[in-house]
Each structure stands twice: as C-alpha cells, then as structure tokens.
Design a protein around this motif. Sequence first.
Motif, PDB file in Angstrom:
ATOM      1  N   ASP B  57       0.822  -1.226   0.000  1.00  0.00           N
ATOM      2  CA  ASP B  57       0.000   0.000   0.000  1.00  0.00           C
ATOM      3  C   ASP B  57       0.850   1.269   0.000  1.00  0.00           C
ATOM      4  N   LEU B 114      -1.517  -1.807   4.973  1.00  0.00           N
ATOM      5  CA  LEU B 114      -2.714  -1.365   5.700  1.00  0.00           C
ATOM      6  C   LEU B 114      -3.490  -2.558   6.259  1.00  0.00           C
ATOM      7  N   ASP B 188      -8.204  -0.369  -6.034  1.00  0.00           N
ATOM      8  CA  ASP B 188      -7.358  -0.805  -4.927  1.00  0.00           C
ATOM      9  C   ASP B 188      -6.461   0.345  -4.492  1.00  0.00           C
ATOM     10  N   SER B 189      -5.571   0.062  -3.552  1.00  0.00           N
ATOM     11  CA  SER B 189      -4.795   1.174  -2.989  1.00  0.00           C
ATOM     12  C   SER B 189      -3.851   1.788  -4.027  1.00  0.00           C
ATOM     13  N   LEU B 192      -5.852   4.462  -6.090  1.00  0.00           N
ATOM     14  CA  LEU B 192      -6.404   5.652  -5.428  1.00  0.00           C
ATOM     15  C   LEU B 192      -5.688   6.952  -5.808  1.00  0.00           C
ATOM     16  N   VAL B 222      -2.995   7.277   1.161  1.00  0.00           N
ATOM     17  CA  VAL B 222      -3.939   6.157   1.098  1.00  0.00           C
ATOM     18  C   VAL B 222      -4.201   5.685   2.519  1.00  0.00           C
ATOM     19  N   ARG B 223      -5.446   5.753   2.933  1.00  0.00           N
ATOM     20  CA  ARG B 223      -5.762   5.511   4.344  1.00  0.00           C
ATOM     21  C   ARG B 223      -6.441   4.166   4.593  1.00  0.00           C
ATOM     22  N   ARG B 225      -7.901   0.319   2.258  1.00  0.00           N
ATOM     23  CA  ARG B 225      -8.187  -0.349   0.980  1.00  0.00           C
ATOM     24  C   ARG B 225      -9.692  -0.281   0.750  1.00  0.00           C
ATOM     25  N   ASP B 253     -15.222   5.140   0.526  1.00  0.00           N
ATOM     26  CA  ASP B 253     -15.676   3.937  -0.176  1.00  0.00           C
ATOM     27  C   ASP B 253     -17.149   3.639   0.110  1.00  0.00           C
ATOM     28  N   VAL B 259     -10.876   6.483   2.378  1.00  0.00           N
ATOM     29  CA  VAL B 259      -9.822   5.657   1.779  1.00  0.00           C
ATOM     30  C   VAL B 259      -8.636   6.476   1.274  1.00  0.00           C
ATOM     31  N   ALA B 260      -8.836   7.752   1.002  1.00  0.00           N
ATOM     32  CA  ALA B 260      -7.693   8.573   0.565  1.00  0.00           C
ATOM     33  C   ALA B 260      -7.935  10.049   0.851  1.00  0.00           C
TER      34      ALA B 260
END
Lengths: 275, 275
Positions: B57, B114, B188-189, B192, B222-223, B225, B253, B259-260
């Motif tokens: 990630d 993550l 996916d990560s 992002l 990126v926080r 998935r 999400d 998520v970002a």
Amino acid sequence: MAAASEFDTDTAVERRAEGRWRGEVSDRWDVVGGAPNGGYLLTLPLRALAAELDRPDPLTATAHFPEACGPGPVEISTEVLRAGGHATGRAVLARAGDEPGRVRLAVTATFGDLGAADGPTNVAGGPPDVPPLEECVDPAASGVEVPPIVGRFDVRLDPSCLGWAVGQPSGVGRIVGWLRFADGRPVDSLALPLLADALPPPALNLLPEVAWAPTLELTVHVRARPAPGWLRAVFTTRYLVDGYLEEDGELWDADGRLVALSRQLALVRTPPDGA
Amino acid sequence: MAAASEFDTDTAVERRAEGRWRGEVSDRWDVVGGAPNGGYLLTLPLRALAAELDRPDPLTATAHFPEACGPGPVEISTEVLRAGGHATGRAVLARAGDEPGRVRLAVTATFGDLGAADGPTNVAGGPPDVPPLEECVDPAASGVEVPPIVGRFDVRLDPSCLGWAVGQPSGVGRIVGWLRFADGRPVDSLALPLLADALPPPALNLLPEVAWAPTLELTVHVRARPAPGWLRAVFTTRYLVDGYLEEDGELWDADGRLVALSRQLALVRTPPDGA
C-alpha cells in the motif's frame, strides 16, 4: 553586527562539492522523546536546495523520514531536476559516517518567486479564531517540563485546546495558537516549513495517552511571504484510522493573509499499558 | 481469462535492470488541453516502486511535475531509500530519448501494509453529502465534448457543483460526485492516487474563465483499501492566491470509510483575454 539567529545558525549548510553539502543537526529543536523536530530537519536540505536552485520561495516541499536522525554532522546530496521558473530539486540527508546509501530524510521541493506572482485571488475563509495573546497559555511559563524546541519559539496556545496537558483530552483534534521565533528573527518563506511543524500534535486531544507520533511524511505549501509579527496557527487531525493520522495546518500572518498550508501523515503509538 | 483492465494495461511497467524500468504513457488519460492526467502519470513510477519495495500500500506518495510529459515510451529510475516495514523509495520519469538528466516527473513514496494496521481509530466527520446517483450528472452523457479521461471512469457529479459547465461558476470551490472505473476494475490502494486527481478542478467554480490549472505537486495519502463499489469524492479549493491554489480531496468507499486524502498545489492560468 547582530548575532545570527538560532534558526539561521542551526540550519546553515555548507557546499563541499557539486551537489554535496554539509550541515550540523542541533539538539536545540528536539521534541518530546528526544528526536529533532521534523520541520527543523527538513529545513537543512531545503536550504541546500534553495541555494542550488537560486529561487527564493519553497512553494511546495515534501519530506519523507525513512529513519530517525539525531543531532550531529550530516551530509546532504542534492540534484537539480529543473532550473529556473518553477525550479524543482530533490535531496537526501544522511548522518556523517553513515554507510553509503543510508538515508535519514528525503526531500523534494519546487521553488518559485512569490514576489512575482500576479494571478487571480479568491479566498474563502480567514485566519483561525484565536483568543487574544494575553488569554492564551505560554507553555514555556507553565511550570511543566517542556522539550528544547519550545524555547526556540514564543508560543501562546488557546487554553480550550490544552485539555490533554492536564489529562483531559478534549476529543477534538485541534490546536490553535500564536507563534513567532523567540529571538525575534522574522519568519520568511524558508522558515515556514519549520513553523508548520512546531506546535504540539492535535492528536494529543484524541487519545487518553499518546506515546509518540512519528512523522512519515510532511508537505508544506508556502503561499505568501509573511508580514512581520505574530503568526496565527491552526492544526487539525480529523481522521485517526488504525493508528495513522493526517495533521493539517494553516499559518496566517499578522496582516491576516494565509502564508502556509501543511499536511503530514503520522503514526500514533500508544504505550503498551495505554488505556 | 478476462482482458486486463485499462488501468492495469496503461500503467504497466517492465523492469529492465537494477532500478531501471520502462513504461508507456497512454493518451487515454488525457485531460482538457491534451496532456495526460497527473494522477495517471504518477501511477507508473508508483507501480515500479511498489515492485521494488515489495509492500502493498502506498501510504503516502508525492509527485512533482518539472516538465510536461506527453504519450509515448518512458524510462523510470528508482531508488530504494528504506526497505521493509514503512518502506520508502523515490523515482524519476523521463521520456524515452530525453537527454540524460532531463526529468518530467519525480515521485517519492512510503509504502506499508494497511492490512496489518491495528492502531487506534477516532474519526471526525463522514463521507460527503452527495445526491443519489440518479440525481447526478454523467459528463459522458451530457452531449458536451469531454476529454479522453472521462471515458475511463463512471462519473456522476452533483449538479449544484456544475455551474461552470454552463458559464455560471458557483463561486464555491467545491466538486462532489461518485466515481469508479468504467470497465469495472475494482479500485485498490494503487489506483487511489489516480482517482484522487480524476474529477474536474473545483477552481472552475471560482473564475469566469480558467484556461489551465497545471499541477506543480500532488500528494496522496492512502488511508484504507476500498470496499468494492462506487466511491464518493469531494474536492475543495479554498485559497486561490495570486494564481496559486491548493486542491484538497477526500475519497470515501461504499462502506462509508475514508480511503484517501489528497492535496495538490496548482497554478491557474487565465486566457490573455479572460474577464
């Protein structure tokens, strides 16, 4: 002639060869836990890049912190990626004596000339609402033991953000206050990245006990050259997720102009016996 | 076997030697003005770094854009600054045939896992308030000519943010909408950072005419998935000062998780005859 300021002395770098610089990390900017402040460490390679790129203002600077870096002599390697106009460079910092390839800090920055900026302006919002100086708390005068970095600044914090200091975190990830150099050095655009990392982390208000919040990455946008005087600062953490958090900062000058935006990604570690 | 997605095909990179990668910039991700999207360009070196660092990630990735980079073959040079745990690397991208030392794009990123993150969580706020999908506008179906990148995504934009599209900018620097890949590829990560740069700039609502808003620097955190399904996105520009602006983004999400977070520094240019 006046003595050099603490900031200028402790961030001085000397060119040794093409793209090779030397500096000395001081212990005067240590934070809680004994490590130098990340914004301070960032400033040494940033000064090397400012000289290599020969542009006045670091419009955006990003530091990653692969490894801790204690006080002592450091070596900085710079590369110019683009010269002139919006000039971009990158640098890595290692401690003197580190084996080749070891990196404590990696910086990329794009410089420009804010004095020549003349595009459109449209600002939503203004400086944070900070109580008057005399109603704020001076951590250096609080009687609480403070880390060395606190002595480098005049800081006055909004008391409503200080619950964590007396064991009563507010639950709101926000720190607001006034800020300037203690020795009177004016804050210029090269000093803003340091000031953008100089207040206590707002995450202190989110957790009963925070042992440490190491920075993985710090990015600062310098948006204007500050007017003389106190800066107003607001730092916010909205999203602490699985131990990772962002910390967003704004710095405003005495004329009420935004001078810097910052954001960092940090990791919260709670003590093993933490609640 | 299913065909590779547009994203996977157009961001594929091939290792040629130690720290040397090759890729091909596609013209399918061009934005208004004919240049490839910055988040798309960032993804090629990011995929090379993900492979070199062998971590899943990209927790934080920063790209600087010293020069424009049109479609065609590109060369990527990577360096591992720290392996394992929170792993950090940096990369530069040049077009095939560029003279040595020329750099179109510089990326630094710190990767992690993550899936193994287990620290504390404390979230203030939630996803942006986006009208239901059927009340939002699909730019690809609007009859207006759109750049190629619009075809890569399913996008549904809050109509209240679209005044600029009919010559009536709202005056509020905010764009809100729904987002996913048009070909059904899950986000996916690694995808992002691209999605964090995929909607029209909110600055379109701040000025009567914006010719171009080139990105100087883009940072994405990126926080988490993402869960399968539509993402909700909000992008905000609060401070346009002398032609420079920040653009802050949040992606959430389908499960309502952040998520970002993204932020970029960009430059607004108005046409010479602009109002």
